[in-house]
Motif scaffolding. Sequence first.
Motif, PDB file in Angstrom:
ATOM      1  N   GLU A 253       0.854  -1.194   0.000  1.00  0.00           N
ATOM      2  CA  GLU A 253       0.000   0.000   0.000  1.00  0.00           C
ATOM      3  C   GLU A 253       0.887   1.240   0.000  1.00  0.00           C
ATOM      4  O   GLU A 253       1.781   1.365   0.823  1.00  0.00           O
ATOM      5  CB  GLU A 253      -0.894   0.005   1.240  1.00  0.00           C
ATOM      6  N   HIS A 254       0.664   2.128  -0.941  1.00  0.00           N
ATOM      7  CA  HIS A 254       1.448   3.361  -1.045  1.00  0.00           C
ATOM      8  C   HIS A 254       0.613   4.494  -0.469  1.00  0.00           C
ATOM      9  O   HIS A 254      -0.436   4.839  -0.998  1.00  0.00           O
ATOM     10  CB  HIS A 254       1.782   3.638  -2.503  1.00  0.00           C
ATOM     11  N   GLN A 255       1.079   5.077   0.632  1.00  0.00           N
ATOM     12  CA  GLN A 255       0.416   6.221   1.234  1.00  0.00           C
ATOM     13  C   GLN A 255       1.323   7.432   1.109  1.00  0.00           C
ATOM     14  O   GLN A 255       2.537   7.310   1.196  1.00  0.00           O
ATOM     15  CB  GLN A 255       0.106   5.966   2.714  1.00  0.00           C
ATOM     16  N   ILE A 256       0.733   8.564   0.894  1.00  0.00           N
ATOM     17  CA  ILE A 256       1.494   9.814   0.866  1.00  0.00           C
ATOM     18  C   ILE A 256       1.104  10.563   2.138  1.00  0.00           C
ATOM     19  O   ILE A 256      -0.058  10.914   2.330  1.00  0.00           O
ATOM     20  CB  ILE A 256       1.164  10.641  -0.389  1.00  0.00           C
ATOM     21  N   ILE A 257       2.097  10.800   3.013  1.00  0.00           N
ATOM     22  CA  ILE A 257       1.771  11.426   4.296  1.00  0.00           C
ATOM     23  C   ILE A 257       2.349  12.839   4.358  1.00  0.00           C
ATOM     24  O   ILE A 257       3.341  13.151   3.716  1.00  0.00           O
ATOM     25  CB  ILE A 257       2.269  10.570   5.483  1.00  0.00           C
TER      26      ILE A 257
END
Length: 169
Positions: free
Chosen positions: A2-6
């Motif tokens: 899962e690629h999350q941008i924080i």
Amino acid sequence: MEHQIIFPTNLFLIEDFYNSDITEMKKYISDLWVSRDYDDRWQTKSADLHNQKEFKEFAELVISTSKDILNELKYDVEDVVITDMWATVLKSGENHPAHTHSNNFLSGVYYLHSDQGASIMFRDPRPAADVILPKIKETIIANASLLSYTSKQNRAIIFPSWLPHYVKP
């Protein structure tokens, strides 16, 4: 995976921002510039352009656009005020040093006039973001530590006030 941008930094680039006549705004600034008492990196002495009749319609657009941005970012804000609005005139070879705008949430730049010879630069504000970096095979927004946006007449750029920015010579 899962690629999350924080912790993103939101920047809003608006081409053809103001579609009304800019003649009076340009004349107001030009008259102040002609009567200036110094010659380098000039800014209006007061930061109240938003209170001048020549900028009334423009200031209303800035407020409505700011409300749209805050709504887009899911903030619950009823009132928006402009705390300061000023003009800067840079001649060839002049710069505007790195700075932020304290006590504000959003800031912006609008190019009333531009020869497209200058760019506003934004630095990655994360203090340790570039301590160690692998070799970049292609620069994209996600791996850049410095981004540049060319000055272009009628372009507005709205960004968080804490984001360091400057203009190179």
